[in-house]
Design an enzyme around this catalytic site. Structure first.
Site, PDB file in Angstrom:
ATOM      1  N   HIS A   1      36.745 -31.538   3.032  1.00 43.36           N
ATOM      2  CA  HIS A   1      37.074 -32.468   1.961  1.00 43.36           C
ATOM      3  C   HIS A   1      37.753 -31.804   0.767  1.00 43.36           C
ATOM      4  CE1 HIS A   1      34.412 -35.190   4.183  1.00 43.36           C
ATOM      5  NE2 HIS A   1      35.016 -36.157   3.539  1.00 43.36           N
ATOM      6  N   GLY A   2      37.556 -30.537   0.578  1.00 45.64           N
ATOM      7  CA  GLY A   2      38.232 -29.917  -0.554  1.00 45.64           C
ATOM      8  C   GLY A   2      37.771 -28.504  -0.831  1.00 45.64           C
TER       9      GLY A   2
END
Length: 480
Positions: A326-327
């Site tokens: 996700h990041g």
């Protein structure tokens, strides 16, 4: 190009008319039109990154062809790893370069050293995490001989760049989507109507639910030090509905748009906030990513075939990698780790597959036991979302410290009656339609045209008068 923009409102009907009325139902022309439309759709954001999609397409198409002609095990592995390294290499550079560099510098300093190196100003290409995993599914399936490689470059390019789901999913498997580009498609009125209904509901989720909640969630999280624990709980709740409305809304619009062109995409959300445990939640949340990790990481690691230690190890790997996907922030890793911890008791007691069917199916109200289970699962999910939304780990823990303090009993600010009325309306529609792929699909069983059109007009009315209609509010998952 954003789904909730005037640009897309013009783009979609133009492509639709060209697709059905000017290609003479010629399959190759339709696929070529999809490629052109998809590249225009993506290039509207930044045309420079079209080269990345094209390069990834060329690499995996070529490797697919090479794999079809090669039986030598060693050479086949070389081809597979070439695809993996190229695709994940691009993803790693654009998404994680600065993260690893900053953490390396921090670790070096911790051990008494000093290093001087500057971070790069890297623009993250929209959707790179999605189309990278999509093309990888093709190469891996061809390598494992689960899918015949294609010789149709236009069809393959259309599969990789298909504009409805290009930038935020669902992450389609080659085995599901690619064959649909080989089959002659014909317009079906009922299918198109259902697609439009799903688009309508997706726009409601994004413009009314997500964007209204975003305004308050941003205010609270960005100024968290000024608010009591009760207000911070509201902020976490607003973000909980923001991310669901935003991401599942995008998926609804993508799936509905695909149906207009004769394609069926996989379901990405199945009313996850009605789940009775975390295992059920993860079977219903971002299904295309969860099943991707299951099939291409969890099962190759041994899945559930080994002893309990192997099951626990593989589960933690999946959740942590999912968080990192996700990041480039430790908050996402902790979010993944926290969900793994939630999942652990179910895994150890072998209760992780207890709730395979929708709650209270065929009933209007859940049992008291199910209501308690839903409430507990939802509360744990809200708590985990604090890490997902926080700027950094310190910020997340400071919010949680205030939530679990005496200020939790203070009167909260931002108690907006309009927002709560919209959320109740939203949850009611979702609950009534929870047995369907999307809640408005229930209207197929309603014979009264007056009732149907009244509900359509009501939703349009709410979108017009209560939607934010602010195209500066991007879809959250564009950043992933």
């Amino acid at each position: 190009m954003l789904f909730n923009s005037i640009d897309f409102a013009i783009f979609l009907p133009v492509v639709f008319i060209l697709y059905w009325f000017f290609t003479n139902h010629n399959l190759k022309l339709q696929n070529l039109l999809i490629v052109v439309a998809s590249y225009l759709f993506y290039g509207w954001w930044d045309w420079r990154f079209l080269s990345l999609i094209l390069f990834s397409t060329l690499v995996d198409y070529t490797i697919g062809v090479l794999l079809s002609k090669e039986e030598n095990v060693t050479k086949r592995k070389i081809f597979l790893w070439t695809s993996i390294i190229v695709n994940l290499g691009f993803l790693g550079f654009f998404k994680y370069y600065n993260f690893f560099l900053d953490n390396f510098k921090t670790a070096f300093t911790f051990f008494g050293g000093e290093i001087s190196s500057g971070s790069l100003h890297i623009i993250l290409p929209v959707g790179i995490s999605f189309y990278t995993f999509q093309t990888l599914s093709y190469t891996i399936d061809v390598y494992n001989k689960k899918l015949e490689p294609t010789n149709d470059f236009i069809a393959f390019t259309a599969f990789v760049s298909f504009f409805p789901q290009l930038v935020a999913g669902p992450i389609e498997r080659a085995s599901n989507l690619l064959p649909q580009f080989y089959i002659k498609r014909k317009f079906e009125y009922s299918r198109a109507v259902d697609g439009l209904r799903q688009i309508l509901w997706g726009l409601f989720k994004k413009i009314v639910i997500a964007d209204n909640c975003a305004e308050l969630a941003n205010q609270i999280f960005n100024n968290s030090g000024e608010y009591s624990g009760s207000t911070l709980v509201l902020g976490a709740l607003f973000f909980t509905f923001q991310i669901y409305g935003d991401f599942s809304g995008y998926s609804d619009i993508a799936i509905g748009t695909s149906r207009l062109f004769g394609f069926d995409l996989m379901r990405n959300f199945a009313f996850p906030y009605f789940s009775r445990d975390i295992a059920e939640f993860w079977r219903r949340w971002h299904i295309s990513l969860s099943t991707w990790f299951r099939d291409y990481l969890y099962i190759p690691l041994g899945g559930s075939q080994g002893g309990m230690w192997m099951k626990i190890r593989n589960t933690f790997i999946i959740f942590i990698v999912s968080g990192f996907w996700h990041g480039a922030n430790w908050t996402f890793v902790i979010w993944g780790l926290l969900n793994a911890i939630y999942f652990l008791p179910l895994l150890i007691t072998n209760n992780n597959r207890n709730n395979l069917h929708i709650v209270a199916e065929g009933k209007f109200l859940p049992s008291f036991k199910d209501f308690i289970k839903i409430s507990v699962t939802f509360s744990l999910t809200v708590l985990a979302w604090v890490f997902f939304r926080a700027e950094n780990v310190t910020h997340a823990f400071s919010i949680l410290a205030e939530i679990f303090s005496p200020s939790i009993v203070e009167s909260p600010k931002f108690f907006d009656l309009k927002i709560f009325a919209l959320l109740i309306f939203f949850l009611l529609i979702e609950w009534v339609g929870k047995s369907y792929h999307h809640p408005l699909h229930i209207l197929d069983s309603v014979k009264s045209r007056l009732l149907k059109h009244t509900l359509y007009l009501l939703i349009l009315f709410v979108i017009y008068f209560y939607g934010k209609n602010d195209v500066t509010l991007d879809f959250i998952y564009f950043q992933f």
